[in-house]
Motif scaffolding. Structure first.
Motif, mmCIF file in Angstrom:
data_model
loop_
_atom_site.group_PDB
_atom_site.id
_atom_site.type_symbol
_atom_site.label_atom_id
_atom_site.label_comp_id
_atom_site.label_asym_id
_atom_site.label_seq_id
_atom_site.Cartn_x
_atom_site.Cartn_y
_atom_site.Cartn_z
ATOM 1 N N ILE A 1 -10.567 -4.396 3.643
ATOM 2 C CA ILE A 1 -10.173 -5.620 2.941
ATOM 3 C C ILE A 1 -10.782 -6.839 3.616
ATOM 4 N N THR B 1 0.841 -1.191 0.000
ATOM 5 C CA THR B 1 0.000 0.000 0.000
ATOM 6 C C THR B 1 0.875 1.240 0.000
ATOM 7 N N GLY C 1 -6.637 -4.001 -3.346
ATOM 8 C CA GLY C 1 -6.607 -2.789 -2.547
ATOM 9 C C GLY C 1 -6.972 -1.513 -3.275
ATOM 10 N N GLU D 1 -8.183 2.191 -1.993
ATOM 11 C CA GLU D 1 -7.041 3.053 -1.709
ATOM 12 C C GLU D 1 -7.146 4.392 -2.411
#
Lengths: 110, 83, 173
Positions: free
Chosen positions: C125, C110, C161, C165
């Protein structure tokens, strides 16, 4: 209003049952955690909010309970998953990949 | 009427979780089953409160959820490295 | 961000936000607008805020702006949509007689910096289709995936992700 509440509660109850069935059926701890986290969080959310819709004067309090479950359930399940990985429980036979050893080498780097 | 039906279904779910608790090969399996039982029980208490038309049951379920969250985290800590 | 040069302006703002948040919870819990309830709520919320505002400050939440608020609402809608899809997906895998699962443990990365942002991402998640965060070290997440599609870090990051994100990056940048 009553009908909508009963419908939403019914969906939630169905998912709660499926989550429990997944706990019994799936092969190892990590897969059970998947079923136990997702289905029960969603099911409890819908059941509790459905009751709030059926009894409108309770709505705000049921909303608080549902939000509390939505916030805390992933955290406690994450703690359980981390603990079972640290205590060395193996993956089941059907697993295809395990990158935990690669993950460990990031520990000292940053 | 439908509330009784819901309570029955949730009861079957709790019994299934207890089955996993009896059978589970490791301690972590039992802890996961216990955590699921607590979440299901919160929903059970809320529907029970609706059946009896008692507002107090909501407080009971909120406090139960809070306590069992702490309990699950403590069990996880214990499994990880002992207390 | 808990930097030592905390101006009194920031401090005041954190006290205000925390007070409003606690008072909202109080209003939901008491569920009445009687003046005694409201006064008792103000008293206890002020007491808690005075004792606990340092902890709130150390969470590192960014100042509230319109843009952040709008993106947070969009984020909640996206999250809810993903939760519903996750449940139908997992339920299908549980009921299906052959159990079409292909579990595995993979690593994703990330770009988020703050701890609170990483926590929100990890919880999202956990709640979304077939993925479950097991551990975090700095900017790498260890994820259990019930239906592994790829083993590459970049590819997995893009699939798992990225959809959250991009909103969290706007909110917490």
């Amino acid at each position: 209003m009553q009908i909508v509440g009963i419908l939403i509660t019914g969906i939630g109850v169905l998912f709660l049952l499926l989550g429990s069935y997944g706990i019994v059926r799936l092969p190892d701890v990590y897969n059970r955690l998947q079923a136990g986290t997702k289905c029960t969080t969603f099911g409890a959310l819908f059941t509790i909010i459905g009751v709030g819709i059926m009894e409108p004067s309770w709505f705000w309090k049921t909303l608080i309970i549902a939000l509390f479950i939505l916030l805390t359930n992933p955290i406690s399940n994450h703690a359980l998953g981390r603990a079972s990985r640290k205590s060395g429980i193996p993956l089941c036979d059907r697993s295809v990949v395990d990158k935990a050893s690669e993950f460990e080498q990031y520990k000292g780097k940053v | 009427m439908s509330e009784i039906f819901f309570l029955t279904i949730i009861g079957i779910g709790i019994v299934l979780c207890f089955f996993r608790m009896l059978k589970g090969p490791t301690a972590a399996d039992r802890a996961v089953a216990l955590d699921t039982v607590t979440t299901v029980t919160v929903a059970f208490l809320v529907i029970l409160g609706y059946v009896f038309k008692r507002y107090v049951y909501l407080d009971v379920s909120l406090v139960y959820a809070a306590l069992m969250f702490v309990g699950s985290v403590v069990i996880a800590r214990f499994l990880e490295k002992g207390i | 961000m808990a930097d030592p040069e905390s101006t009194s302006d920031n401090k005041l703002r954190s006290i205000l936000y925390m007070f409003l948040f606690l008072y909202l919870i109080w209003l939901c819990l008491s569920a009445s607008l009687h003046y005694q309830e409201l006064l008792a709520g103000i008293f206890f919320c002020l007491l808690l805020t005075i004792f606990l505002h340092r902890q709130y400050y150390s969470l590192g939440l960014p100042p509230l702006t319109i843009k952040r608020f709008v993106f947070f609402i969009i984020y909640l809608v996206v999250l809810f949509n993903e939760i519903v899809r996750a449940n139908i997906d997992v339920a299908y895998r549980v009921i299906h007689p052959k159990m079409p699962i292909k579990p595995g443990i993979i690593v994703i990365s990330t770009k988020l910096k703050q701890d609170i942002a990483k926590m929100i991402l990890a919880n999202s998640i956990t709640l979304t289709p077939g993925t479950f965060t097991l551990d975090i070290i700095e900017d790498k997440f260890l994820v259990h995936w019930i239906n592994v599609q790829t083993e590459d870090i970049e590819e997995a990051t893009r699939i798992i992700g990225e959809k959250f994100e991009k909103y969290l990056r706007v909110i917490f940048e």
